[in-house]
Design an enzyme around this catalytic site. Structure first.
Site, PDB file in Angstrom:
ATOM      1  CE  LYS A 141      -1.046 -14.638  24.428  1.00  0.00           C
ATOM      2  NZ  LYS A 141      -1.878 -13.430  24.521  1.00  0.00           N
ATOM      3  CD  GLU A 191      -1.100  -4.908  22.606  1.00  0.00           C
ATOM      4  OE1 GLU A 191      -0.976  -5.564  21.541  1.00  0.00           O
ATOM      5  OE2 GLU A 191      -1.059  -5.426  23.728  1.00  0.00           O
TER       6      GLU A 191
END
Ligand SMILES: C=C(O[C@@H]1C=C(C(=O)O)C=C[C@H]1O)C(=O)O
Length: 393
Positions: A141, A191
């Site tokens: 990723k 987050e």
């Protein structure tokens, strides 16, 4: 001597902190509390984040101030060092919500010019190149971002943007961190990189996204589609695994749910995992843990080194404090650190907005471009601009 005050949990107390905020200060509003740090009793900058965490612990131990606040950059190798301030004055109050709902929005004058960096088409090209590079170089990723440079002929107010961000995002980590040269990093992140209170640590990694929609049917469909998207679950698993791996040596117990949950902000749906742990060693501060975790695959990629190289290669700008972390740590080592996303670096008459997204081999370049546009909406909304404004650029 630095001054610190708990100003109570009344609505007036938290609203006073927001009203007293100026662009040089540090501000953080969460679901649970509001914090304002102003003035500088000591400032520490260091490109080595672990060393910075040790220097901060020493300064706090010396009693210079009860708390240190600040920001770590995405990549200090780019020349932006971690920057911590021990404020002259720290004020704490209860949560801003729901009291802040009653306040009127503040007006931000319309921009006079705006320029996407790179051109949207070029971002889609970069995503396609990233997908090829994942395969060729063996990455799982990488997170690619783009920026938007916005100019305001008559000046822009970080205070007004922060005010609207606080109003719009009751569940967010809404922050402002003063930067050198009178600039400020202002945003509202969903987050939590890490919080530490006593032995208890919590991390709320987010990865996997789809936009919210004004149409309730489409909105619900988007949430469901995200929850059943294989591509997004892969993106998320890479992140959750990395956070667990980093925290494991520090914790005697870690609680990790098997599946991520679906959560939302006013502009995005996300997949999130709530990871909780019990620290082995109380001397390991919240900032030390944040430095160990950063950069997670939420904002960089896996493996970290190769992903960082790819980011440098494919993004035509420096991230600075975007995709870093902002937060506080106190003399006991407790603290709270949010991932610095859904944010802008605000100057006197211009700002730069950032948004990124995780790329895995299954990613589609145009869908990724859309995702970054949707993520810009957190800041655009606080600036009084509809999402359609972006499409006109
Ligand atoms: C990188 C950003 O967001 C991150 C990337 C996400 C994703 O790729 O799905 C989701 C949440 C964040 O961890 C950003 O908002 O700029």
């Amino acid at each position: 001597m630095a001054d610190s005050s708990a100003e109570g949990t009344t609505a007036e107390a938290s609203i006073r902190l927001l009203e007293d905020y100026t662009a040089r200060d540090f501000f953080l509003a969460t679901e649970n509390a509001t914090l304002l740090g102003s003035g500088v009793a000591a400032a520490l900058t260091d490109p080595d984040e672990i060393r910075l965490s040790q220097r901060v612990a020493t300064a706090l131990g010396d009693g210079i101030a009860p708390i240190a606040v600040g920001a770590l950059p995405f990549d200090s190798a780019e020349g932006t060092p971690g920057r911590m301030v021990l404020p002259r004055r720290t004020r704490r109050a209860g949560p801003m919500h729901p009291a802040v709902d009653a306040l009127p929005r503040r007006r931000v004058a319309p921009p006079t010019n705006a320029r996407p960096v790179p051109e949207p088409r070029r971002h889609a090209d970069a995503v396609a190149r990233a997908v090829a590079a994942l395969r060729d170089r063996g990455l799982r990723k990488v997170v690619l971002a783009r920026a938007l440079d916005v100019e305001f002929g008559g000046g822009v107010s970080a205070e007004a943007i922060l005010h609207n961000l606080v109003k719009d995002n009751p569940g967010g980590y809404t922050f402002a961190a003063g930067l050198p040269g009178g600039r400020a990093l202002v945003g509202s992140s969903p987050e939590l990189l890490l919080s530490r209170r006593g032995h208890r640590v919590v991390s709320l990694p987010h990865a996997g996204s789809l936009p919210r929609s004004a149409d309730p049917v489409t909105d619900t469909e988007n949430g469901k589609a995200l929850l059943s998207s294989r591509k997004d679950h892969i993106e998320h698993a890479v992140l959750a695994e990395a956070v667990v791996e980093t925290l494991r040596p520090f914790c005697r117990k870690l609680d990790v749910p098997e599946m991520p949950e679906l959560v939302s902000t006013p502009t995005m749906w996300h997949l999130r995992t709530k990871i909780t742990g019990e620290l082995v060693d109380r001397d390991v501060t919240a900032l030390r843990l944040a430095a160990a975790l950063h950069p997670t695959p939420a904002i960089c990629g896996t493996p970290t080194g190769l992903a960082r190289e790819l980011v440098t290669e494919l993004e035509p700008f420096e991230r600075g404090y975007y995709a870093g972390t902002v937060g506080w740590v106190n003399a006991e080592g407790d603290g709270e650190w949010a991932v610095s996303i859904r944010c802008a670096e605000v100057g006197n008459s211009a700002l730069r907005l950032y948004a990124g997204g995780g790329i895995v081999p299954e990613s589609d370049p145009w869908a990724e471009l859309e995702e970054t546009s949707a993520k810009f909406a957190t800041l655009l909304r606080a600036m009084g601009l509809p999402r359609e404004w972006l499409a006109e650029l």
